[in-house]
Design a protein around this motif. Structure first.
Motif, mmCIF file in Angstrom:
data_model
loop_
_atom_site.group_PDB
_atom_site.id
_atom_site.type_symbol
_atom_site.label_atom_id
_atom_site.label_comp_id
_atom_site.label_asym_id
_atom_site.label_seq_id
_atom_site.Cartn_x
_atom_site.Cartn_y
_atom_site.Cartn_z
ATOM 1 N N MET A 1 0.838 -1.162 0.000
ATOM 2 C CA MET A 1 0.000 0.000 0.000
ATOM 3 C C MET A 1 0.894 1.239 0.000
ATOM 4 S SD MET A 1 -2.946 1.231 2.739
ATOM 5 C CE MET A 1 -2.159 0.698 4.202
ATOM 6 N N PRO A 2 1.413 1.608 -1.140
ATOM 7 C CA PRO A 2 2.140 2.881 -1.197
ATOM 8 C C PRO A 2 1.163 4.052 -1.071
ATOM 9 C CG PRO A 2 2.294 1.698 -3.285
ATOM 10 C CD PRO A 2 1.446 0.891 -2.376
ATOM 11 N N LEU A 3 1.689 5.224 -0.868
ATOM 12 C CA LEU A 3 0.871 6.432 -0.756
ATOM 13 C C LEU A 3 1.015 7.253 -2.024
ATOM 14 C CD1 LEU A 3 1.983 7.576 2.810
ATOM 15 C CD2 LEU A 3 0.050 6.130 2.211
ATOM 16 N N THR A 4 0.033 8.112 -2.275
ATOM 17 C CA THR A 4 0.150 9.077 -3.356
ATOM 18 C C THR A 4 -0.308 10.435 -2.840
ATOM 19 O OG1 THR A 4 -0.192 9.395 -5.725
ATOM 20 C CG2 THR A 4 -2.141 8.798 -4.424
ATOM 21 N N LEU A 5 0.063 11.462 -3.576
ATOM 22 C CA LEU A 5 -0.257 12.838 -3.186
ATOM 23 C C LEU A 5 -1.405 13.394 -4.016
ATOM 24 C CD1 LEU A 5 3.379 14.192 -2.984
ATOM 25 C CD2 LEU A 5 1.779 14.089 -1.083
ATOM 26 N N LEU A 6 -2.263 14.193 -3.370
ATOM 27 C CA LEU A 6 -3.343 14.918 -4.041
ATOM 28 C C LEU A 6 -3.265 16.376 -3.611
ATOM 29 C CD1 LEU A 6 -6.385 12.580 -3.256
ATOM 30 C CD2 LEU A 6 -4.923 12.519 -5.269
ATOM 31 N N TRP A 7 -3.480 17.283 -4.550
ATOM 32 C CA TRP A 7 -3.501 18.702 -4.209
ATOM 33 C C TRP A 7 -4.884 19.060 -3.688
ATOM 34 C CZ3 TRP A 7 -0.007 22.038 -3.059
ATOM 35 C CH2 TRP A 7 -0.342 23.398 -2.977
ATOM 36 N N THR A 8 -4.924 19.638 -2.475
ATOM 37 C CA THR A 8 -6.208 19.994 -1.856
ATOM 38 C C THR A 8 -6.128 21.424 -1.335
ATOM 39 O OG1 THR A 8 -5.489 19.077 0.249
ATOM 40 C CG2 THR A 8 -6.752 17.624 -1.171
ATOM 41 N N GLY A 9 -6.636 22.333 -2.102
ATOM 42 C CA GLY A 9 -6.629 23.733 -1.682
ATOM 43 C C GLY A 9 -5.243 24.327 -1.795
ATOM 44 N N ALA A 10 -4.624 24.588 -0.671
ATOM 45 C CA ALA A 10 -3.295 25.197 -0.661
ATOM 46 C C ALA A 10 -2.223 24.230 -0.181
ATOM 47 C CB ALA A 10 -3.317 26.435 0.235
ATOM 48 N N ARG A 11 -2.567 22.950 -0.009
ATOM 49 C CA ARG A 11 -1.619 21.963 0.527
ATOM 50 C C ARG A 11 -1.796 20.609 -0.136
ATOM 51 N NH1 ARG A 11 -2.097 21.635 6.885
ATOM 52 N NH2 ARG A 11 -0.648 19.977 6.407
ATOM 53 N N TRP A 12 -0.766 19.795 0.011
ATOM 54 C CA TRP A 12 -0.842 18.417 -0.445
ATOM 55 C C TRP A 12 -1.518 17.571 0.624
ATOM 56 C CZ3 TRP A 12 0.010 17.261 -5.291
ATOM 57 C CH2 TRP A 12 0.864 18.039 -6.040
ATOM 58 N N ALA A 13 -2.211 16.535 0.184
ATOM 59 C CA ALA A 13 -2.776 15.535 1.085
ATOM 60 C C ALA A 13 -2.270 14.172 0.620
ATOM 61 C CB ALA A 13 -4.302 15.574 1.045
ATOM 62 N N TYR A 14 -2.216 13.241 1.533
ATOM 63 C CA TYR A 14 -1.724 11.899 1.242
ATOM 64 C C TYR A 14 -2.899 10.934 1.200
ATOM 65 C CZ TYR A 14 2.781 13.910 2.343
ATOM 66 O OH TYR A 14 3.902 14.691 2.337
ATOM 67 N N LEU A 15 -2.905 10.093 0.182
ATOM 68 C CA LEU A 15 -3.951 9.084 0.012
ATOM 69 C C LEU A 15 -3.334 7.705 0.161
ATOM 70 C CD1 LEU A 15 -6.866 8.262 -0.884
ATOM 71 C CD2 LEU A 15 -5.979 8.265 -3.233
ATOM 72 N N ALA A 16 -3.907 6.902 1.055
ATOM 73 C CA ALA A 16 -3.519 5.504 1.228
ATOM 74 C C ALA A 16 -4.682 4.649 0.759
ATOM 75 C CB ALA A 16 -3.203 5.207 2.690
ATOM 76 N N VAL A 17 -4.391 3.627 -0.035
ATOM 77 C CA VAL A 17 -5.432 2.756 -0.586
ATOM 78 C C VAL A 17 -5.051 1.304 -0.341
ATOM 79 C CG1 VAL A 17 -6.589 2.016 -2.711
ATOM 80 C CG2 VAL A 17 -6.044 4.416 -2.380
ATOM 81 N N VAL A 18 -6.040 0.498 0.067
ATOM 82 C CA VAL A 18 -5.869 -0.938 0.214
ATOM 83 C C VAL A 18 -6.622 -1.597 -0.927
ATOM 84 C CG1 VAL A 18 -6.304 -2.954 1.677
ATOM 85 C CG2 VAL A 18 -5.726 -0.758 2.729
ATOM 86 N N LEU A 19 -5.923 -2.411 -1.718
ATOM 87 C CA LEU A 19 -6.550 -3.147 -2.818
ATOM 88 C C LEU A 19 -6.714 -4.610 -2.447
ATOM 89 C CD1 LEU A 19 -4.744 -2.008 -6.110
ATOM 90 C CD2 LEU A 19 -6.894 -1.190 -5.167
ATOM 91 N N TYR A 20 -7.824 -5.180 -2.872
ATOM 92 C CA TYR A 20 -8.044 -6.622 -2.781
ATOM 93 C C TYR A 20 -7.358 -7.206 -4.009
ATOM 94 C CZ TYR A 20 -10.781 -10.987 -2.551
ATOM 95 O OH TYR A 20 -11.184 -12.284 -2.473
ATOM 96 N N LEU A 21 -6.293 -7.911 -3.816
ATOM 97 C CA LEU A 21 -5.463 -8.325 -4.945
ATOM 98 C C LEU A 21 -6.192 -9.257 -5.907
ATOM 99 C CD1 LEU A 21 -2.741 -7.885 -6.191
ATOM 100 C CD2 LEU A 21 -1.865 -9.810 -4.853
ATOM 101 N N PHE A 22 -7.145 -10.039 -5.425
ATOM 102 C CA PHE A 22 -7.895 -10.959 -6.285
ATOM 103 C C PHE A 22 -8.525 -10.236 -7.470
ATOM 104 C CE2 PHE A 22 -12.143 -12.704 -7.230
ATOM 105 C CZ PHE A 22 -11.755 -13.879 -7.829
ATOM 106 N N SER A 23 -9.159 -9.112 -7.204
ATOM 107 C CA SER A 23 -9.855 -8.394 -8.273
ATOM 108 C C SER A 23 -9.260 -7.023 -8.567
ATOM 109 C CB SER A 23 -11.331 -8.221 -7.905
ATOM 110 O OG SER A 23 -11.444 -7.451 -6.735
ATOM 111 N N HIS A 24 -8.280 -6.597 -7.761
ATOM 112 C CA HIS A 24 -7.683 -5.254 -7.845
ATOM 113 C C HIS A 24 -8.669 -4.168 -7.439
ATOM 114 C CE1 HIS A 24 -4.267 -6.518 -10.782
ATOM 115 N NE2 HIS A 24 -4.456 -7.395 -9.827
ATOM 116 N N LYS A 25 -9.629 -4.542 -6.626
ATOM 117 C CA LYS A 25 -10.669 -3.621 -6.173
ATOM 118 C C LYS A 25 -10.215 -2.856 -4.932
ATOM 119 C CE LYS A 25 -15.420 -3.980 -4.495
ATOM 120 N NZ LYS A 25 -16.523 -4.941 -4.328
ATOM 121 N N PRO A 26 -10.409 -1.535 -4.919
ATOM 122 C CA PRO A 26 -10.089 -0.778 -3.704
ATOM 123 C C PRO A 26 -11.115 -1.078 -2.614
ATOM 124 C CG PRO A 26 -10.991 0.682 -5.382
ATOM 125 C CD PRO A 26 -10.862 -0.678 -6.003
ATOM 126 N N ILE A 27 -10.629 -1.526 -1.469
ATOM 127 C CA ILE A 27 -11.543 -1.897 -0.383
ATOM 128 C C ILE A 27 -11.322 -1.068 0.878
ATOM 129 C CG2 ILE A 27 -11.993 -4.236 -1.208
ATOM 130 C CD1 ILE A 27 -9.854 -5.218 0.775
#
Length: 164
Positions: A1-27
């Motif tokens: 579960m790596p992180l990615t950055l999103l621009w939100t207003g005047a700052r960056w935010a970090y997004l963490a996502v867990v994928l179900y590897l069987f289907s690659h579905k974000p859970i």
């Protein structure tokens, strides 16, 4: 579960996502101003609770400090999950999540980012639940949306179980 950055207003935010590897579905996912253990623990809590607190699950991530710190390892122990870490500096070990982030950033996120955290959270939920899982065709699932492919698989398993 790596992180990615999103621009939100005047700052960056970090997004963490867990994928179900069987289907690659974000859970599971979480968005925060800081890339800390609390962020990744929140992302992990979502699928743990929504899937009926499964046991003996393998959780794979990169070697970021958020995943190797004692607090997160205790969270995994509490959830009865086994931790798997990618090889140092090898992005290929996390390619399903990296591919998901690429799709998110090229298909969904506005070029200028989001006006604030609330808008980003709403948009992430819409993308993961409504679009990415329910509508978007996926080549690794015979061009079916993730939910349809998963339902087809489980229905086929029920049919096989009835025949024996």
């Amino acid at each position: 579960m790596p992180l990615t950055l999103l621009w939100t207003g005047a700052r960056w935010a970090y997004l963490a996502v867990v994928l179900y590897l069987f289907s690659h579905k974000p859970i599971g996912w979480a968005l925060s101003r800081t890339p800390n253990t609390e962020l990744v623990s929140k992302a992990l809590m979502m699928p743990h609770e929504s899937c009926g607190e499964p046991q003996h699950v393998l959780f794979h991530s990169d070697q970021g400090c958020q995943y190797t710190i004692l607090d997160f390892r205790q969270c995994l122990w509490l959830y009865q999950m086994t931790q798997s870490l990618s090889r140092r500096g090898n992005c290929w070990d996390n390619s399903p999540v990296e591919r998901f982030f690429r799709s998110l950033k090229t298909e969904w996120i506005p070029k200028t980012g989001y006006p604030d955290m609330a808008a980003a959270k709403r948009s992430m939920t819409d993308y993961m639940i409504s679009y990415y899982s329910d509508l978007r065709p996926h080549t690794h699932n015979d061009v079916l949306p993730l939910n349809a492919a998963e339902a087809m698989y489980w229905n086929a398993q029920k049919a096989v179980a009835k025949k024996t």
